[in-house]
Each structure stands twice: as structure tokens, then as C-alpha cells.
Design a protein around this motif. Structure first.
Motif, PDB file in Angstrom:
ATOM      1  N   TYR A  45      -6.094  -2.640   9.559  1.00 44.12           N
ATOM      2  CA  TYR A  45      -6.554  -1.695   8.546  1.00 44.12           C
ATOM      3  C   TYR A  45      -6.055  -2.108   7.167  1.00 44.12           C
ATOM      4  N   LEU A  46      -6.902  -1.854   6.178  1.00 44.39           N
ATOM      5  CA  LEU A  46      -6.555  -2.048   4.773  1.00 44.39           C
ATOM      6  C   LEU A  46      -6.579  -0.687   4.094  1.00 44.39           C
ATOM      7  N   PHE A  47      -5.508  -0.341   3.382  1.00 43.90           N
ATOM      8  CA  PHE A  47      -5.435   0.910   2.610  1.00 43.90           C
ATOM      9  C   PHE A  47      -5.463   0.526   1.134  1.00 43.90           C
ATOM     10  N   VAL A  48      -6.492   0.972   0.424  1.00 43.16           N
ATOM     11  CA  VAL A  48      -6.617   0.723  -1.013  1.00 43.16           C
ATOM     12  C   VAL A  48      -6.200   2.006  -1.722  1.00 43.16           C
ATOM     13  N   HIS A  49      -5.178   1.954  -2.569  1.00 47.24           N
ATOM     14  CA  HIS A  49      -4.562   3.173  -3.087  1.00 47.24           C
ATOM     15  C   HIS A  49      -3.935   2.904  -4.461  1.00 47.24           C
ATOM     16  N   PHE A  50      -3.421   3.965  -5.083  1.00 46.45           N
ATOM     17  CA  PHE A  50      -2.558   3.770  -6.251  1.00 46.45           C
ATOM     18  C   PHE A  50      -1.177   4.333  -5.924  1.00 46.45           C
ATOM     19  N   ARG A  51      -0.237   4.240  -6.866  1.00 49.70           N
ATOM     20  CA  ARG A  51       1.144   4.593  -6.564  1.00 49.70           C
ATOM     21  C   ARG A  51       1.587   5.841  -7.311  1.00 49.70           C
ATOM     22  N   GLU A  52       2.562   6.523  -6.734  1.00 48.96           N
ATOM     23  CA  GLU A  52       3.148   7.707  -7.347  1.00 48.96           C
ATOM     24  C   GLU A  52       4.189   7.263  -8.366  1.00 48.96           C
ATOM     25  N   LYS A  53       3.684   6.915  -9.551  1.00 45.23           N
ATOM     26  CA  LYS A  53       4.555   6.502 -10.648  1.00 45.23           C
ATOM     27  C   LYS A  53       4.003   7.130 -11.920  1.00 45.23           C
ATOM     28  N   GLU A  54       4.848   7.261 -12.917  1.00 50.54           N
ATOM     29  CA  GLU A  54       4.404   7.868 -14.177  1.00 50.54           C
ATOM     30  C   GLU A  54       4.267   6.823 -15.276  1.00 50.54           C
ATOM     31  N   THR A  55       4.121   5.574 -14.877  1.00 48.77           N
ATOM     32  CA  THR A  55       3.936   4.472 -15.822  1.00 48.77           C
ATOM     33  C   THR A  55       2.582   3.821 -15.563  1.00 48.77           C
ATOM     34  N   PRO A  56       2.028   3.098 -16.541  1.00 53.92           N
ATOM     35  CA  PRO A  56       0.670   2.554 -16.388  1.00 53.92           C
ATOM     36  C   PRO A  56       0.475   1.659 -15.178  1.00 53.92           C
ATOM     37  N   ASP A  57       1.509   0.977 -14.715  1.00 55.88           N
ATOM     38  CA  ASP A  57       1.346   0.092 -13.566  1.00 55.88           C
ATOM     39  C   ASP A  57       1.079   0.866 -12.278  1.00 55.88           C
ATOM     40  N   GLY A  58       1.422   2.147 -12.238  1.00 63.79           N
ATOM     41  CA  GLY A  58       1.124   2.938 -11.040  1.00 63.79           C
ATOM     42  C   GLY A  58      -0.357   3.206 -10.869  1.00 63.79           C
ATOM     43  N   GLU A  59      -1.076   3.328 -11.979  1.00 62.87           N
ATOM     44  CA  GLU A  59      -2.498   3.668 -11.946  1.00 62.87           C
ATOM     45  C   GLU A  59      -3.347   2.389 -11.966  1.00 62.87           C
ATOM     46  N   GLN A  60      -3.143   1.575 -10.958  1.00 64.62           N
ATOM     47  CA  GLN A  60      -3.900   0.345 -10.757  1.00 64.62           C
ATOM     48  C   GLN A  60      -4.277   0.261  -9.280  1.00 64.62           C
ATOM     49  N   VAL A  61      -4.822  -0.858  -8.843  1.00 67.00           N
ATOM     50  CA  VAL A  61      -5.286  -0.999  -7.461  1.00 67.00           C
ATOM     51  C   VAL A  61      -4.219  -1.701  -6.627  1.00 67.00           C
ATOM     52  N   TYR A  62      -3.768  -1.039  -5.564  1.00 66.61           N
ATOM     53  CA  TYR A  62      -2.779  -1.569  -4.632  1.00 66.61           C
ATOM     54  C   TYR A  62      -3.400  -1.682  -3.240  1.00 66.61           C
ATOM     55  N   PHE A  63      -2.866  -2.613  -2.450  1.00 63.47           N
ATOM     56  CA  PHE A  63      -3.274  -2.772  -1.053  1.00 63.47           C
ATOM     57  C   PHE A  63      -2.089  -2.499  -0.131  1.00 63.47           C
ATOM     58  N   GLY A  64      -2.377  -1.847   1.001  1.00 65.97           N
ATOM     59  CA  GLY A  64      -1.445  -1.765   2.111  1.00 65.97           C
ATOM     60  C   GLY A  64      -2.145  -2.264   3.364  1.00 65.97           C
ATOM     61  N   LEU A  65      -1.392  -2.834   4.306  1.00 62.31           N
ATOM     62  CA  LEU A  65      -1.952  -3.372   5.544  1.00 62.31           C
ATOM     63  C   LEU A  65      -1.254  -2.769   6.759  1.00 62.31           C
ATOM     64  N   SER A  66      -2.013  -2.654   7.856  1.00 65.02           N
ATOM     65  CA  SER A  66      -1.447  -2.144   9.095  1.00 65.02           C
ATOM     66  C   SER A  66      -2.224  -2.718  10.268  1.00 65.02           C
ATOM     67  N   ARG A  67      -1.523  -2.917  11.396  1.00 63.74           N
ATOM     68  CA  ARG A  67      -2.192  -3.318  12.632  1.00 63.74           C
ATOM     69  C   ARG A  67      -2.515  -2.113  13.509  1.00 63.74           C
ATOM     70  N   ASP A  68      -1.796  -0.991  13.309  1.00 64.96           N
ATOM     71  CA  ASP A  68      -1.998   0.149  14.204  1.00 64.96           C
ATOM     72  C   ASP A  68      -2.406   1.436  13.484  1.00 64.96           C
ATOM     73  N   GLY A  69      -2.471   1.407  12.156  1.00 69.35           N
ATOM     74  CA  GLY A  69      -2.832   2.603  11.411  1.00 69.35           C
ATOM     75  C   GLY A  69      -1.670   3.530  11.116  1.00 69.35           C
ATOM     76  N   PHE A  70      -0.483   3.221  11.667  1.00 68.25           N
ATOM     77  CA  PHE A  70       0.696   4.060  11.463  1.00 68.25           C
ATOM     78  C   PHE A  70       1.785   3.341  10.681  1.00 68.25           C
ATOM     79  N   ASN A  71       2.008   2.097  11.008  1.00 68.98           N
ATOM     80  CA  ASN A  71       3.068   1.327  10.352  1.00 68.98           C
ATOM     81  C   ASN A  71       2.435   0.406   9.315  1.00 68.98           C
ATOM     82  N   TRP A  72       2.764   0.662   8.055  1.00 71.38           N
ATOM     83  CA  TRP A  72       2.104  -0.018   6.949  1.00 71.38           C
ATOM     84  C   TRP A  72       3.069  -0.949   6.232  1.00 71.38           C
TER      85      TRP A  72
END
Length: 311
Positions: free
Chosen positions: A5-32
């Protein structure tokens, strides 16, 4: 075979770098695991130079598209919008930000898609559903609109075949007495299912089902009963996907507290029709707090390609 699985998300930050495109990966949908060392994989350099509420879709042609809300609180909240969410809702961006790729690692230049006009407020939280019967992609999003004096937000939709030409947006659904945002659409057994966030009356996540994609929907009361057991008005940004064993995982963005503990948590149900999604985060892990995004099933080869490229 989809085994990751690929999770496309942004981050909980209050600086401009948080509001960008981030990727997370998982093989089981639980552990990222984080990608690119926990840094953005794509940066917005157009519009507000910040993007939120990402979605990703795999098209029949094999092209992947990321669409996002064009909004930066870090850059604009206290200046352009005078510190008021109401100003964003009325005067925010009429565009969505878009990137495309053939293989997840090399992405096109950012493109701004203008779907709104003077009758729309800010376009929030796009999602994409493939309407296989018409071989079209339905992009749905929430917005305030002049048809109700820019009051309670509703869900609108447009159709496209190529992500270049888009139909004029139409109303998908409203809710009496409350705004609705963060729509997510799925199909199971020939029936359509729609998650929504209700902003009031009551505040919380809803699940509805319908026999046609854009017709009437009925609320799933089993889902409503499970949601009544959790903190009201503390979850948003629903995204759902099938786990390897066939059950459905609904990820909800828990924003009910500040600091640690904020971010996505999983809810598990046997089927969408059953609707009894139970919070199940005992085995869940993610390396940092992450916000509103979409999970896409990918192959093991795609998983390894992303890991290698961004290592």
C-alpha cells in the motif's frame, strides 16, 4: 497482485514543509514506513505554494494522478485570510493541484486545474472514483457555493476521461442543517458507498449507500452506531481500502487532540455493507503524525521501486 500500500498524505506541522506531498508505504496496511526520510516527495510551487488533502488514482491507462487542495495555512492563514476559516471557505482557491506519473517516482510538473468559478468558494479535499460503466473518472470535492449564499458546504463532482478536459461541476449531495466535507466513494457488490464528514447535527463521519453513483443514498445505521461510541466531531479525512485478507480498513484522521496521538487511526469491518467499523489500532504504527490523504493498493514491485528511488 496487490500486496502493498501507498499512503499519499501531508504532515501535522505548522510550517510550509508540512503542507506538501508525502508518501508512506506498508506491506500489511497497519505498519507504515516513511519515504524519502520523512521529507516531501513533491513540493507545490504554484498557487498558494502549499497543498493538502491529497488523493491518488491509478487509471486504466496505467497513469497515476495526484490531486490536492491548493491551500497553505502556513503561508496564508494569518495574512491573506486574516486568521478566519470562513474567509478560506468563501475566498480560497478555485483550483486543484495535479501531478501525474507512469511509475510513482518521476512526476510531471505541477498543473493547476481550475474547476471553480465565481459561484464557488474554496475547493476542498478532492477524491477520484473510476466510473467503469462510462469509462470516466469522477472527481468529487467539497465547497461552499452561491446557491445557498456560501453557507453550509456541499459535495460537487465533475467528470473527465483524460484529466485535461473536465465537465462543469454539478451538485452531488447536500445535508439538511449541516455542511458536509471529505467525501470518499467506493463500490462493492454492485452498490456504491460514500463516506462523508458531517460538520454538525451530529458532527462526525457518515456512511451512506446507493444503487447509482450520483443518485439518492441511504445512511448505514450500523456504521452510525459504531461511530456513536467514539469521540464526536474528532475525526475527518476518511479513506478506505481492502486488507490482504479481504476485510475493509477505514482510516480516519483523528484531530481531537493536539500533539502526540493526532493523525490517522484504523477501523476494521468485514464489508462495506456490514458497516460495523471498529477502531483497531493495537498493531498500527506510523513514524510521525500524518494527515488527510488516500491509500492506494500497489504491487510488491511498485513498493520496492518507491523504496529504492527515495532511499
Amino acid at each position: 497482485m496487490n500486496s502493498a500500500y501507498l499512503f499519499v498524505h501531508f504532515r501535522e506541522k505548522e510550517t510550509p514543509d508540512g503542507e506538501q506531498v508525502y508518501f508512506g508505504l506498508s506491506r500489511d496496511g497497519f505498519n507504515w514506513e516513511q519515504v524519502n526520510g520523512g521529507e516531501p516527495v513533491l513540493w507545490s510551487n504554484k498557487g498558494e505554494k502549499g497543498v493538502r488533502d491529497h488523493t491518488i488514482v491509478r487509471t486504466a491507462s496505467g497513469t497515476f494522478y495526484i490531486l490536492s487542495t491548493d491551500l497553505s495555512l502556513a503561508n496564508s492563514f494569518n495574512s491573506k485570510y486574516e486568521g478566519k476559516w470562513a474567509n478560506i471557505a468563501r475566498s480560497g482557491s478555485k483550483h486543484l493541484a495535479l501531478w501525474e506519473s507512469e511509475e510513482f517516482v518521476n512526476w510531471s510538473e505541477q498543473r493547476m486545474v481550475e474547476l471553480g468559478d465565481e459561484y464557488f468558494g474554496c475547493l476542498w479535499a478532492p477524491e477520484v472514483f473510476h466510473d467503469a460503466g462510462r469509462d470516466e473518472y469522477v472527481i468529487h470535492f467539497s465547497a461552499a457555493h452561491a446557491s445557498n449564499q456560501f453557507g453550509d458546504k456541499a459535495i460537487f463532482y465533475t467528470r473527465t476521461r483524460d484529466f485535461i478536459s473536465f465537465d462543469k461541476p454539478k451538485l452531488l449531495c447536500r445535508k439538511d442543517g449541516s455542511g458536509i466535507i471529505d467525501s470518499a466513494l467506493y463500490e462493492e457488490g454492485g452498490r456504491y458507498y460514500r463516506f462523508l464528514k458531517s460538520e454538525a447535527d451530529p458532527a462526525g463521519i457518515m456512511l451512506q449507500h446507493g444503487e447509482t453513483l450520483t443518485g439518492a443514498y441511504t445512511e448505514n445505521m450500523s456504521f452510525a452506531a459504531e461511530m456513536a461510541k467514539i469521540t464526536p466531531g474528532a475525526y475527518e479525512g476518511p479513506t478506505a481500502f481492502k486488507l490482504p485478507g479481504g476485510k475493509w480498513c477505514l482510516m480516519l484522521d483523528f484531530y481531537g487532540i493536539r500533539g502526540e496521538g493526532q493523525g490517522y487511526v484504523p477501523f476494521i469491518a468485514d464489508t462495506l455493507q456490514d458497516g460495523r467499523f471498529v477502531r483497531s489500532d493495537e498493531q498500527f504504527s506510523f513514524p510521525y503524525r500524518f494527515k488527510h490523504g488516500t491509500v492506494l493498493a500497489i504491487t510488491v514491485d511498485e513498493y520496492e521501486r518507491i523504496r529504492r528511488h527515495f532511499s
